[in-house]
Design an enzyme around this catalytic site. Structure first.
Site, PDB file in Angstrom:
ATOM      1  N   VAL A 166      11.003  11.749   2.438  1.00 60.10           N
ATOM      2  CA  VAL A 166      10.399  10.452   2.724  1.00 60.10           C
ATOM      3  C   VAL A 166      11.475   9.516   3.255  1.00 60.10           C
ATOM      4  CG1 VAL A 166       9.127   8.485   1.789  1.00 60.10           C
ATOM      5  CG2 VAL A 166       8.669  10.784   0.928  1.00 60.10           C
ATOM      6  N   GLU A 190       2.117   2.735   4.680  1.00 63.77           N
ATOM      7  CA  GLU A 190       2.576   1.411   4.288  1.00 63.77           C
ATOM      8  C   GLU A 190       3.801   1.562   3.393  1.00 63.77           C
ATOM      9  OE1 GLU A 190       0.877  -2.307   1.548  1.00 63.77           O
ATOM     10  OE2 GLU A 190      -0.328  -0.493   1.883  1.00 63.77           O
ATOM     11  N   ASP A 222      -5.751  12.998  -8.701  1.00 63.96           N
ATOM     12  CA  ASP A 222      -4.399  13.144  -9.250  1.00 63.96           C
ATOM     13  C   ASP A 222      -3.835  11.781  -9.650  1.00 63.96           C
ATOM     14  OD1 ASP A 222      -2.159  14.559 -10.088  1.00 63.96           O
ATOM     15  OD2 ASP A 222      -1.162  14.398  -8.147  1.00 63.96           O
ATOM     16  N   LEU A 274      14.425   7.745   1.624  1.00 68.62           N
ATOM     17  CA  LEU A 274      14.000   7.176   0.352  1.00 68.62           C
ATOM     18  C   LEU A 274      13.979   8.211  -0.760  1.00 68.62           C
ATOM     19  CD1 LEU A 274      11.017   4.953   1.591  1.00 68.62           C
ATOM     20  CD2 LEU A 274      13.282   4.168   0.892  1.00 68.62           C
ATOM     21  N   GLY A 275      13.678   9.461  -0.423  1.00 74.43           N
ATOM     22  CA  GLY A 275      13.616  10.498  -1.436  1.00 74.43           C
ATOM     23  C   GLY A 275      13.209  11.822  -0.834  1.00 74.43           C
ATOM     24  N   VAL A 281       5.945   0.243   0.448  1.00 74.04           N
ATOM     25  CA  VAL A 281       5.774  -0.617  -0.724  1.00 74.04           C
ATOM     26  C   VAL A 281       7.093  -0.660  -1.492  1.00 74.04           C
ATOM     27  CG1 VAL A 281       4.466  -1.034  -2.835  1.00 74.04           C
ATOM     28  CG2 VAL A 281       3.347   0.049  -0.859  1.00 74.04           C
TER      29      VAL A 281
END
Length: 475
Positions: free
Chosen positions: A61, A129, A174, A53-54, A131
């Site tokens: 991730v 989770e 943060d 994902l990144g 999302v």
């Protein structure tokens, strides 16, 4: 002061999103720690990896499948080549431990769940989770702002979520658009607790973290933090989502931190005149420099935001998520319900507004719903005879929750005044979570017991009145 910011921890580093299919799948040792040059592993621990994902300076991730629970998950894995410097490495590991300490502890519909945390000599990763959607960064610039009512609902839900975290001893530290995920509509999820202070954790608060533009004055001065630091940071996010600009802007870090600590931002209604002026005092109180003047209660902010929302230009017959949650939270019927169950109930239900004199439930109709009168009054009639007057907070049709099929209604419910009604299909409620079913059962049993007691008192009163009448006649 140096203009350049110090190296940021994992929690504040942006990920560079990879296009779908851009990273080839490569066979690596299951559970091994991925590094920057490696392809996508086939598995991480017991999870089957689907795609990347990144990635950031210290982590990657992945979207993966939890085959045991049958659900997609996001896995944040620390890279093997991340931060070879020993001190910096320890700092990154502290950030990892911050999030790992919260695994399974914060269960809220508006907080990204952390399912698992693994730390071995070969691998360090968090299972979270998944999302689908984007972070609020996408809607934080002038050309891509969300509708005002959507922004207000997002901030309302974030307040409720952060209040939940605070009640569990967690301060995020943060809050910024990059750590707020928008799944759909106004459904926001607070993510990335890597910089958080967790009251019952064995380690202490990690100082010097956070994104400068969203820091509170306490963070600037490195003072002891409480939940009000998150209130200040969310105020900055709120301001940015409404205007497309940060309340404090500077060309260098030193000037930025000076402004945060000393200057008052412009009211949002001066930046965008079409914004409701009622938002200005809310933001001013969220962004107060002194904690004594700043909001100290998340739910007070949520209540003030909900009041503003009532006056926004929205379809007259629609009922917002903000109004739904606020209404249910205020009713004694739901006093034992946690936020999780209240949000679940709002998603199961349909809501409608009724004018005075309109029929809510027709006598002789067939139905399987139970209803809660959340505002206004209604009357119960049978064959035109008034049996009872219902007030806000009362439930009708609740006996159907315990029925397996629809039944014919023997009474009519008519709006006595303008009112709002929540309706829930009993069959859908019986498919809800065990916790929600248990709480609904308890609530409705209390209602039934109260009705029986009320009926008995009325019968006794009638009997006494009848006996008194006979005595008078004999005299």
């Amino acid at each position: 002061m140096e203009d350049a910011a110090p190296t940021q921890p994992l929690a504040t580093q942006p990920l560079t999103t990879q296009p779908l299919g851009a990273t080839p799948v490569a066979a690596t040792t299951p559970g091994s720690r991925p590094d920057a040059g490696a392809g996508v592993p086939e598995r991480i621990g017991r999870y089957r990896v689907l795609r990347e994902l990144g990635r950031g300076a210290t982590s990657r991730v992945f979207l993966a499948e939890d085959e045991f629970h049958g659900r997609p998950v996001a896995i944040k894995a620390i890279r093997a080549d991340a931060a070879p410097d020993t001190d910096l490495r320890r700092r990154y590991e502290r950030v990892f431990m911050n999030e790992a300490a919260l695994a399974g502890k914060l269960q809220h519909p508006h907080i990204v769940g952390i399912y698992d945390a693994v730390s071995t000599d070969d691998a360090q990763y968090l299972v979270m989770e998944y999302v689908p959607g984007r972070t609020l960064e996408h809607w934080a610039s002038p050309e891509s702002l969300l509708p005002v009512e959507t922004v207000v609902e997002i901030v309302f839900k974030a307040c409720v979520a952060l209040d939940y975290a605070h009640r569990h001893g967690v301060i995020h530290c943060d809050i910024k658009p990059a750590n707020l995920l928008l799944a759909s509509g106004s459904d926001v999820k607070v993510s990335d607790f890597g910089a958080a202070f967790y009251a019952s954790a064995e380690h202490t608060y990690l100082t010097g973290v956070g994104s400068p533009a969203y820091m509170s004055p306490e963070q600037v001065h490195e003072k002891q933090l409480n939940h009000q630091t998150d209130i200040f940071s969310l105020g900055i996010v709120f301001h940015q989502l409404l205007t497309g600009r940060l309340p404090f802007q500077a060309s260098n870090r030193g000037s930025l931190l000076y402004q945060i600590a000393n200057l008052e931002p412009l009211p949002v209604s001066q930046i965008r005149p079409e914004l409701p002026a009622a938002l200005d005092p809310i933001l001013a109180k969220m962004l107060a420099k002194s904690r004594e003047e700043r909001y100290s209660d998340w739910l007070k902010i949520a209540g003030d935001i909900a009041e503003v929302f009532r006056h926004l230009t929205v379809p007259q017959q629609s009922v917002s998520d903000t109004e739904k949650f606020s209404a249910l939270r205020a009713l004694p019927l739901f006093v034992d319900f946690r936020d999780v169950e209240l949000w679940e109930l709002t998603r199961l239900s349909s809501w409608a507004r009724h004018k005075a004199g309109s029929v809510i439930v027709a006598e002789g109709s067939t139905g399987g719903n139970f209803h809660v009168l959340t505002t206004g009054d209604a009357r119960v009639t049978r064959e035109g005879n008034v049996l009872e007057l219902l007030r806000a907070g009362q439930v009708f049709g609740d006996i159907l929750y315990f029925e397996d099929q629809a039944v014919v209604r023997t009474t009519a419910i008519t709006a006595e005044t303008p009112c709002t009604v929540m309706s829930v299909q009993s069959a859908a409620a019986r498919q809800a979570s065990d916790a929600l079913q248990m709480l609904l059962s308890r609530a409705f049993i209390r209602v039934l017991v109260h009705r029986i007691e009320h009926r008995d008192r009325r019968l006794v009163a009638q009997a006494q009145a009848h006996g008194l009448g006979q005595t008078v006649l004999r005299r």
